[in-house]
Write a protein that holds these residues in place. Sequence first.
Motif, PDB file in Angstrom:
ATOM      1  N   ARG A  90       0.809  -1.227   0.000  1.00  0.00           N
ATOM      2  CA  ARG A  90       0.000   0.000   0.000  1.00  0.00           C
ATOM      3  C   ARG A  90       0.844   1.279   0.000  1.00  0.00           C
ATOM      4  N   MET A  93       4.171   3.166  -5.161  1.00  0.00           N
ATOM      5  CA  MET A  93       3.485   3.869  -6.245  1.00  0.00           C
ATOM      6  C   MET A  93       3.485   3.046  -7.531  1.00  0.00           C
ATOM      7  N   ALA A 121      -2.772  -2.904  -2.886  1.00  0.00           N
ATOM      8  CA  ALA A 121      -2.092  -1.701  -3.361  1.00  0.00           C
ATOM      9  C   ALA A 121      -2.927  -0.457  -3.073  1.00  0.00           C
ATOM     10  N   TYR A 122      -2.340   0.693  -3.346  1.00  0.00           N
ATOM     11  CA  TYR A 122      -2.996   1.949  -2.983  1.00  0.00           C
ATOM     12  C   TYR A 122      -4.275   2.199  -3.767  1.00  0.00           C
ATOM     13  N   CYS A 123      -4.385   1.553  -4.958  1.00  0.00           N
ATOM     14  CA  CYS A 123      -5.631   1.680  -5.712  1.00  0.00           C
ATOM     15  C   CYS A 123      -5.917   0.386  -6.460  1.00  0.00           C
ATOM     16  N   GLU A 124      -7.076   0.317  -7.106  1.00  0.00           N
ATOM     17  CA  GLU A 124      -7.486  -0.932  -7.746  1.00  0.00           C
ATOM     18  C   GLU A 124      -6.609  -1.294  -8.949  1.00  0.00           C
ATOM     19  N   CYS A 188      -3.263  12.750 -12.153  1.00  0.00           N
ATOM     20  CA  CYS A 188      -3.937  12.948 -10.874  1.00  0.00           C
ATOM     21  C   CYS A 188      -4.048  14.425 -10.551  1.00  0.00           C
TER      22      CYS A 188
ATOM     23  N   MET B   1      -6.387  -2.823   8.114  1.00  0.00           N
ATOM     24  CA  MET B   1      -5.650  -3.864   7.409  1.00  0.00           C
ATOM     25  C   MET B   1      -4.333  -4.159   8.105  1.00  0.00           C
ATOM     26  N   PHE B 119      -0.421  10.809  -4.503  1.00  0.00           N
ATOM     27  CA  PHE B 119      -0.464   9.401  -4.123  1.00  0.00           C
ATOM     28  C   PHE B 119      -1.328   9.203  -2.875  1.00  0.00           C
ATOM     29  N   GLU B 122      -4.964   9.559  -3.694  1.00  0.00           N
ATOM     30  CA  GLU B 122      -5.485   8.370  -4.361  1.00  0.00           C
ATOM     31  C   GLU B 122      -5.701   7.245  -3.353  1.00  0.00           C
ATOM     32  N   ARG B 123      -4.730   7.083  -2.494  1.00  0.00           N
ATOM     33  CA  ARG B 123      -4.808   5.983  -1.537  1.00  0.00           C
ATOM     34  C   ARG B 123      -5.944   6.202  -0.552  1.00  0.00           C
ATOM     35  N   LYS B 126      -9.134   4.667  -1.432  1.00  0.00           N
ATOM     36  CA  LYS B 126      -9.302   3.236  -1.187  1.00  0.00           C
ATOM     37  C   LYS B 126      -9.335   2.920   0.307  1.00  0.00           C
ATOM     38  N   TYR B 127      -8.504   3.600   1.049  1.00  0.00           N
ATOM     39  CA  TYR B 127      -8.457   3.351   2.498  1.00  0.00           C
ATOM     40  C   TYR B 127      -8.802   4.640   3.246  1.00  0.00           C
ATOM     41  N   GLU B 130      -7.674   5.110   7.122  1.00  0.00           N
ATOM     42  CA  GLU B 130      -6.315   4.973   7.632  1.00  0.00           C
ATOM     43  C   GLU B 130      -5.535   6.275   7.526  1.00  0.00           C
TER      44      GLU B 130
END
Lengths: 216, 566
Positions: A90, A93, A121-124, A188, B1, B119, B122-123, B126-127, B130
Amino acid sequence: MTDGDYDYLIKLLALGDSGVGKTTFLYRYTDNKFNPKFITTVGIDFREKRVVYSTRSPNGSPGKAFKVHLQLWDTAGQERFRSLTTAFFRDAMGFLLMFDLTSQQSFLNVRNWMSQLQANAYCENPDIVLIGNKADLSDQREVNERQAKDLADKYGIPYLETSAATGQAVEQAVGALLDLVMKRMEQCVDKAPGAANGAGTAGPEPPAPRGARCAC
Amino acid sequence: MTSDLNLNFLKELEREAVLEVLYRDQAMRKIEEERVRKLKMQLQQLRWKGTRSVSHEYQERSCARCHRPLGLLLNRGAVCNGCSHRVCSECRVCLNPCLWKCTACYAHGDVKIKAGEWFFEERAKKYPNEGRHETVGAKLLKSYQKLSEYSMCSYFWTLHLQELCQTKSFNKSVENLFLSLTTHMKKISKSQNDMADRSHLTTDYGQHVEKRKERRSQSDTAINITSRVSKSLYSVSGTVRSVWGMQSLSSSHFLCSLNSTCTEYGNFGKANVTGEIEFAIRYIFKACVLEISIRGCKNLAYGEEKKKKCNPYVKVYLLPDKSPRSKRKTAVKKSTVDPEFHETLKYKVEYPQLGSRQLQVSVWHAGALKTRVFLGEVVVPLAAWNFEDRSAESFSWYPLKAKVTLGFCHSSKLLVSARLSVPAQDKNFQLEKQMREGPSLQIDDLAVLYLFWGSCLILPDQTEMKQRSPVLKKEVCPRWKHLFVFGDVSPARLQQSCLHLTVWDQASLGASDRFLGGAALGAKESFGLRDPGSEALLQWQKVLSSPNTWTDLSLVLHPNKERFKS
């Protein structure tokens, strides 16, 4: 090496079955040396490398050059460290998903690794490069290029055959991944054009009405 | 997690390797954080430059970034998509032919990329729950450091718990608490590198052992002090407080000893006695110290047979003194029937006194709360021991035996003179008894005892005539010269009467006096056992048969309190 004089810190992570050559691959990339001995990685490790990355402007001429500091995470392929290594997914990059061209099994396990990546990971759909290592051992080859290329296409990721022993395509593989990560990074930021205004951290930013005042 | 992820599953060497990597990562992270902080500071400065115009009047059209005046027709400037500010053409950064941003907005985006914010954003999608910026490496390190803190805390907790148990039941082995506390304090001193304080601790301890006698009255409050100190130790681990902990503990330790003597009077469980104990006895003439080296036991019975539990310890008394002063104990060994103690227990005792002493070595099981189970004992009469013989100093095994109720036959004797005075003109008889001395009651440790005699003449009809001597304070070899006079008794009745003489240690207020020994004279043994050879009867006859003359009697003291009326 470890000073703050760089523009980007990019964290990449190598994963794949035990013995596919993740550690030697990274060693070749960072130090340009080859160590034929197999020393199993305990849990996790990382290597660093400072590279210069040049953006290509739309008209093809070389754009700005950035100093990029790479943190290359090396993970243990062994099952018993799995909970630890997947936890580190996670933070990365981009991913160097490796298998051994001389081991069919390591290639079959690529699917498992892909699902692990999607989960952790940090995204799908993170940036991944599929790497078939040990390309120099052509007489022991078990996975043909077509097979691997098809799989990579299925996932929509680049595929490269490398050799840590000879250094074949090692730089390109990491370079390809770095490209992907840098592109995503720009996307992004571009995706959110109003970000400058929305940033709550900017204290003294003049309030919006001022813009209207200047209208002419 | 990753909240439940830790390094516990790794072997020690592996953990060290991983930790080394994590620390390396931490160092890199620090550099990165510093870099990001600088970037953000630069962005802030750029913005400040722009905002300075706010203080100016807005009457003039000017670029929001460089404050250059903007024209009406030429160089009108344009509104930035990002911040909606009008900026001049100079203060724009073209991203592509159709898209531009003002310098501030561009810098903001640039910092965001360079700081890796994209980053984290983006993360976070999903989380979402956290830590946004927290890395797994940092988390692991933190959890590891917390873990080592916990183990430290749990150390304190055991301390704390032990201390709680102890306040509830004094017999709970305070020695263990004491030991753990001292070792812990050593740790603290070591960590602080204050050798001076450490030496201070040890000397302090010594002093307070000496002071224990004076602290007797304070002992009750000492427990409170102990708990308070332990609590403060729990929160603040300071060396000064540690010294306090020791002081109060040493006194409560004494209190504990006082209370645990109750095991001597039947307040304990009994197990089948099996096994042996190995120890050595020697006397150091120069120092006048008797040393008992306890090595270990084997094949002990289980203290709790059902649970197969046994936490043995060895307790030693230098009989006939059964006071806490005479008691020595080893540490409690956990869960073993073959304990190894390797402890040397010492008595400061004059050599001539050893002849009248017996060494009682007993093994006990320390159960939960204050339960104690007797596992067996060995009684060694020291009179027969050849202390000058070096070979007698070696270790040997002694089979453990059950408690002997009557096997107690030390040579403490009571010297009394008795006279039956028969007045010629009178039919009234008087039995005069002079407590001359108790020379054999050589119990050095009794230095602080408050001795007195009780005398009870029991007539045939079970009426009792009781008398009591004054208390002699702190006498090693007490001499009373006290005269008990029992009047109005006919010689005929005396023939069938019985006289009980008992010696006591007067207790402080509230507590009951402690029985040290007793002797009986007379015909009637209304409560069971007679002395072998009925010496008591013979001596009694001797007194009665020679009226008006003092008869010297030497009476052996018996330890069984139940046999005497007081």
